[in-house]
Design an enzyme around this catalytic site. Structure first.
Site, PDB file in Angstrom:
ATOM      1  N   HIS A  68      61.695  51.899  70.799  1.00 45.70           N
ATOM      2  CA  HIS A  68      60.978  52.987  71.434  1.00 45.70           C
ATOM      3  C   HIS A  68      60.829  54.050  70.681  1.00 45.70           C
ATOM      4  CE1 HIS A  68      65.366  53.996  71.812  1.00 45.70           C
ATOM      5  NE2 HIS A  68      65.189  54.933  72.053  1.00 45.70           N
ATOM      6  N   HIS A  70      61.842  57.400  70.556  1.00 43.15           N
ATOM      7  CA  HIS A  70      62.926  58.124  70.179  1.00 43.15           C
ATOM      8  C   HIS A  70      62.820  58.283  68.515  1.00 43.15           C
ATOM      9  CE1 HIS A  70      64.760  59.118  74.214  1.00 43.15           C
ATOM     10  NE2 HIS A  70      63.885  59.820  73.713  1.00 43.15           N
ATOM     11  N   ASP A  72      65.278  58.743  66.433  1.00 41.97           N
ATOM     12  CA  ASP A  72      66.231  58.352  65.994  1.00 41.97           C
ATOM     13  C   ASP A  72      66.231  56.620  65.871  1.00 41.97           C
ATOM     14  OD1 ASP A  72      68.793  58.429  68.426  1.00 41.97           O
ATOM     15  OD2 ASP A  72      66.641  58.366  68.777  1.00 41.97           O
ATOM     16  N   HIS A  73      64.993  56.290  66.514  1.00 42.95           N
ATOM     17  CA  HIS A  73      64.623  54.588  66.355  1.00 42.95           C
ATOM     18  C   HIS A  73      63.446  54.502  65.492  1.00 42.95           C
ATOM     19  CE1 HIS A  73      67.682  53.137  69.224  1.00 42.95           C
ATOM     20  NE2 HIS A  73      67.901  54.338  69.426  1.00 42.95           N
ATOM     21  N   HIS A 157      65.094  53.672  80.308  1.00 43.57           N
ATOM     22  CA  HIS A 157      65.595  54.485  79.125  1.00 43.57           C
ATOM     23  C   HIS A 157      64.320  55.589  79.141  1.00 43.57           C
ATOM     24  CE1 HIS A 157      67.492  56.376  76.089  1.00 43.57           C
ATOM     25  NE2 HIS A 157      66.548  56.209  74.901  1.00 43.57           N
ATOM     26  N   ASP A 178      67.975  51.281  73.161  1.00 40.80           N
ATOM     27  CA  ASP A 178      68.552  52.236  74.033  1.00 40.80           C
ATOM     28  C   ASP A 178      68.025  51.571  75.250  1.00 40.80           C
ATOM     29  OD1 ASP A 178      68.620  55.338  72.304  1.00 40.80           O
ATOM     30  OD2 ASP A 178      70.129  53.609  72.355  1.00 40.80           O
ATOM     31  N   GLU A 203      73.890  48.859  71.549  1.00 41.89           N
ATOM     32  CA  GLU A 203      74.294  50.081  71.048  1.00 41.89           C
ATOM     33  C   GLU A 203      75.594  50.631  71.763  1.00 41.89           C
ATOM     34  OE1 GLU A 203      72.874  52.698  68.767  1.00 41.89           O
ATOM     35  OE2 GLU A 203      71.589  51.220  68.269  1.00 41.89           O
TER      36      GLU A 203
END
Lengths: 585, 398
Positions: A68, A70, A72-73, A157, A178, A203
């Site tokens: 996705h 975000h 941090d991904h 999410h 996530d 996660e």
């Protein structure tokens, strides 16, 4: 023995970045390529030197999958593909492909223009990276090459978030990214079928939490907004154009309607059109309720929320404004903040994480005096509120996902083993066949297909019946009888599976050996030997033997069983995969 | 106001409140709560026991294997001046364990990292080590055996009451019947005191009120203040006869105010008929304060009735188990005659929020925070656990 290798990549501490390498059936896949938001140096990127010391990554990776948008991904994706070098396919869902570059560009701007960093990707690199993207549809199997296939599942999410199944031959891995098991006002809940992956990677950031209800979070948000507006103050809510903003708009709209409130609510220019555009484009990714009402009325066209004009910021009286960008680092939200910060009747509500160096980050750390460009200082007198609306699965969510997918092994990443023994015990206790490992940063882990236990032949079965109500009379009959009366045909579900065995005997002898083996293991069951059809049968399970065309010493067993005998069928397939004992009595 | 719980009225009120609880007022600012957190456990708990100022234990009471959890309360609750900057609203499971049977009682032993549990079916106690930084799993360290049940002792009355013993020696006071009360050392299981009496009266509560004195309350309402330095049983303080001649059998529970001074100790006894008697330990037989609580008391409360004094508020009592709510009462206006008294505050969240269960929800436990005056926790039969900080009606809310 088939082997699956999982390696989380990274330097620095645990939570904050996702980038996982999976080796399965000879294929190498990178799952996510996130940036660690807490670091300002190279530690924010994953350590790709693990894959290769120098040179490009293309020949070492079969594909990259992004779950996705975000950061941090996906934050390190342009760095990986353009600065380290990777030319292979990058898979992500359509919404992720549309939204990722916007966030990456935004982030690039803060890092380079505002903080003056040099070792960072450029706008052109983001564009070049996105050219390598192959979009995925939900539940569609994509052949990456002849052996490797992938499939995306809905993760909830954020818009476009997916869980991914990776399959090579008969082995598979599911990576969750996530996900969220409870629907919210605009997104649905994650869902996956009983795909029974050999390994489920999830996660575990929130695995040991029990989440406060959405109702209370919303109440807190509404209470703060309402209190501020009641005392004549102004509320600024800095947001990204997409993400939580829509959720909060729907919430405020509903609240304003119910309470018959009059104070104006605005969103910043550009935001409405963009958000509307993407949500309309990806309407199938939103939840049932939104799709249903969309026909009559666009859920994102609000009655009480109007587009903002710069000049309104100076209007007297209460108001609520949603403005971009989300971390108060530039643009309209920062302009409004500067105007409103000096009045203690006002409020700013930060709905998410802010990167270090931004004004958002500073005020969330309690700073009340800010230094702005041109040496001017800003006194922060307004109320600062930090609220978290992110939708993640907690311990309960993880258990639900396991029940849905039924993995044989499970890996929880980004957790601390010592702090998760209890969760491990809980999972292992409920799902007795599962092998669970909690990952610690650099650990190398290999997995083997797990054994499983023999189902009890004498297990009591629940009675199945059908209640027929007709003209005030009730009858309880068997399901078969009921279907006959209703003229329905019963559907039968059968599972099939192929197992390869090395056995130098003739087909008939191999069949006999299988028969003897099963007879000795399956005590309490009746095993039948049917040489005429080259098969062995127990309950509804049929095992058929034939030789491989290339090599007569390689036998191919075709197992098939009906849905009712699922447990026994799975047990037998695992048993036979281990091979036949050399001595049989 | 407080709904008095006639079936259809309550249901329709609940129905209209469903979307709006706790906001029924014209403004969220006066919905009655300063703070409100709502959680859903996998399984309901009937224990809420503090293990520190910020952590609490809950445990399941299903027939087989159950979880015991030590939960850390949300950091936002304690953030006070910096509340705005703290976004953390979740419970954190800091330690967890598995019990082979239901957990009906759970007591934390002060000064240790141990809790003691009882399954409500027998008199034996399990002693657990809650765990530290090295591991997040509860470990069962030992058992302490209580007295064998008497022939004819009802199954529902075989579980022991459990109370933490006075410091410094970690010990636990327990027993199912008055005649079976003993004080056992935690580490060795050795008995260091037994109450000398043959009485087979079933107990409903035990509590130490000073290093030497404990209170034992029987189901019939008889209250005994026992000094462990003298072995014999003192005379009981019975409950006054009920105001109306009632044929329904009632049972009583008790809670006493904590504090080192026995003389200043007040005891509240609550009956399943919703009557409360407040006595002074200085003068136990003397004039008490009495009340008939305005709560639905149809006799169905069973085992879930709880009463407790607010540790940081003057004259406040909380009561739960009659329905899906927790009621807070102020006893300062109560006199010696049992008059109907209305709650100062009612927490109705457990019954008005949508629940997966179809059966009416009932509160199973509540606990006041040890030093935050109006913070309470409550738990119910549907697995919900709420943390709430209520506002005194009439006071301005922050």
């Amino acid at each position: 023995m088939p082997e699956i290798k999982v390696t989380p990549l990274g330097a620095g501490q645990d939570v904050g970045r996702s980038c996982i390498l999976v080796s399965i059936g000879g294929k190498n896949i990178m799952l996510d390529c996130g940036m660690h938001m807490g670091f300002n140096d190279d530690r924010r990127f994953p350590d790709f030197s693990y894959i290769t010391q120098n040179g490009r990554l293309t020949e070492f990776l079969d594909c990259v999958i992004i779950s996705h948008f975000h950061l941090d991904h996906c934050g390190a994706l342009p760095y990986m593909s353009e600065m380290v070098g990777y030319d292979g396919p990058i898979y992500m869902t359509h919404p992720t492909k549309a939204i990722c570059p916007i966030l990456l560009e935004d982030f690039r701007k803060i890092t380079v223009d505002k903080k003056g960093e040099t070792n960072f990707f450029t706008s052109q690199m983001i564009k070049d990276c996105m050219k390598k993207v192959v979009p995925l549809n939900l539940h569609q199997t994509v052949q990456v090459d002849e052996e490797l296939e992938i499939k995306a599942y809905y993760a909830g999410h954020v818009l476009g978030a997916a869980m991914v199944q990776i399959k090579v031959g008969s082995e598979s891995v599911v990576y969750t990214g996530d996900y969220n098991m409870t629907p919210d006002r605009h997104l649905g809940a994650a869902w996956i079928d009983k795909c029974r992956p050999d390994l489920l990677i999830s996660e575990s950031t929130y695995a040991t939490t029990i989440r406060d209800s959405k109702r209370c979070r919303e109440r807190d948000f509404l209470k703060k907004v309402h209190e501020t507006v009641e005392r004549g103050g102004k509320v600024l809510i800095p947001v990204f154009a997409l993400g939580r903003a829509q959720e909060l708009c729907i919430l405020l709209e509903t609240f304003w309607e119910r309470m018959n409130l009059k104070a104006p609510i605005y969103f910043s220019t550009g935001m409405t059109e963009k958000a509307n555009h993407y949500y309309k484009l990806f309407i199938t990714w939103t939840n049932q309720k939104i799709r249903k009402t969309f026909v009559q009325r666009n859920m994102f066209e609000f009655k009480h929320i109007k587009p903002f004009d710069r000049s309104y910021a100076d209007n007297p009286g209460p108001m609520v404004v949603f403005a971009t960008p989300g971390m108060l680092h530039a643009g309209q939200s920062l302009q409004i903040f500067k105007k409103w910060a000096g009045n203690e009747k006002n409020m700013v509500i930060m709905p998410g994480y802010c990167v270090q160096g931004t004004i958002g980050h500073k005020i969330l750390n309690g700073q009340r005096k800010l230094e702005l460009e041109g040496r001017s200082t800003l006194e922060v007198k307004l109320q600062v509120e930090y609220m978290s609306f992110s939708a993640h699965a907690d311990a309960k969510g993880i258990m639900q996902l396991i029940r849905m997918a039924e993995p044989r092994n499970m890996l929880l990443v980004h957790g601390e083993a010592v702090k998760m023994e209890f969760l491990k015990g809980k999972i292992e206790q409920e799902f007795s066949n599962i092998v669970l490992t909690i990952n610690l940063k650099h650990t190398f882990l290999t997995y083997y297909l797990e054994k499983g236990t023999l189902p009890d032949p004498k297990k009591p079965r629940t009675m199945h019946g059908t209640l027929i109500m007709k003209e005030n009379s009730l009858r309880l009959v068997s399901p078969e009888q009921a279907m006959k009366e209703l003229g329905l045909s019963e559907h039968h579900l059968r599972f099939t599976c192929r197992v390869q065995l090395q056995d130098p005997h003739s087909d008939a002898d191999t069949l006999h050996r299988i028969y003897m083996h099963l007879k000795s293991v399956l005590k309490g069951y009746t095993t039948q030997h049917l040489p005429d059809s080259m098969s062995v049968m127990v309950e509804s399970i049929v095992v058929k033997v034939s030789s491989s065309t290339e090599d007569p010493n390689t036998k191919v067993l075709l197992l098939s069983w009906s849905y009712q005998d699922e447990d026994l069928g799975s047990f037998l397939s695992t048993l036979l995969k281990k091979g036949l004992p050399s001595v049989l009595c | 106001g407080g709904a008095k719980g006639n079936g259809p009225t309550l249901a329709s009120a609940a129905g209209s409140l469903l979307e709006t609880w706790p906001t029924s007022a014209s403004s969220l600012s006066s919905d009655g709560y300063k703070d409100l957190y709502v959680y859903q456990l996998d399984h309901p708990t009937r224990v809420l026991e503090w293990t520190s100022g910020k952590t609490i234990c809950v445990a399941g009471f299903g027939p087989d294997r159950n979880e015991i959890l030590e939960l850390h309360l949300p950091p936002k609750l304690f953030a006070d001046e910096n509340k705005g900057l703290c976004a953390e609203r979740d419970f954190k499971v800091v330690h967890g364990g598995f019990s082979d049977g239901p957990v009906h009682r759970l007591r934390h032993i002060q000064g240790t990292r141990c809790v003691v549990t009882n399954n409500g079916r027998s008199s034996s106690l399990q002693v657990w080590d809650v765990g530290d930084d090295e591991s997040d799993v509860f470990r069962r360290t030992s058992s302490i055996e209580g007295a064998a049940p008497l022939a004819g002792q009802a199954a529902g009355e075989r579980g022991s009451q459990v109370a933490a013993g006075p410091s410094p020696q970690p010990c636990v006071l327990h027993g199912a019947l008055l005649g079976h009360v003993q004080l056992s050392q935690l580490a060795s299981g050795d008995t260091c005191y037994t109450l000398e009496t043959d009485s087979s009266e079933p107990l409903s509560a035990l509590q130490f009120v000073s290093p030497w004195v404990f209170l034992a309350c029987c189901r019939n309402g008889n209250l005994f203040a026992v000094d462990t330095r003298s072995p014999s049983l003192p005379p009981p303080t019975p409950v006054p006869p009920p105001p109306e001649a009632s044929t329904d059998p009632v049972h009583w529970g008790m809670h006493a105010t904590a504090g080192a001074d026995v003389a200043g100790c007040r005891v509240a006894r609550l009956s399943s008929g919703a009557e409360v008697v407040v006595s002074d330990l200085r003068n136990p037989g003397g004039p008490a304060r009495r009340a008939l609580l305005e709560v639905p008391a149809d006799g169905s409360a069973g085992d879930h009735l709880r009463v407790s004094w607010a540790p940081a508020l003057e004259d406040c009592l909380a009561v739960s188990g009659f329905d899906g709510g927790v009621q807070v009462f102020s006893v300062s206006t109560w006199g010696p005659e049992a008059r109907e008294q209305r709650a100062l505050f009612q927490h109705r969240g457990h019954s008005v929020l949508p629940s997966e269960r179809s059966a009416p929800v009932r509160t199973t436990a509540h606990a006041w925070h040890p030093d935050r005056p109006r913070t309470l926790l409550s738990a119910a039969t549907d697995g919900s656990v709420h943390v709430w900080d209520w506002v005194h009606p009439g006071a301005a809310q922050d």
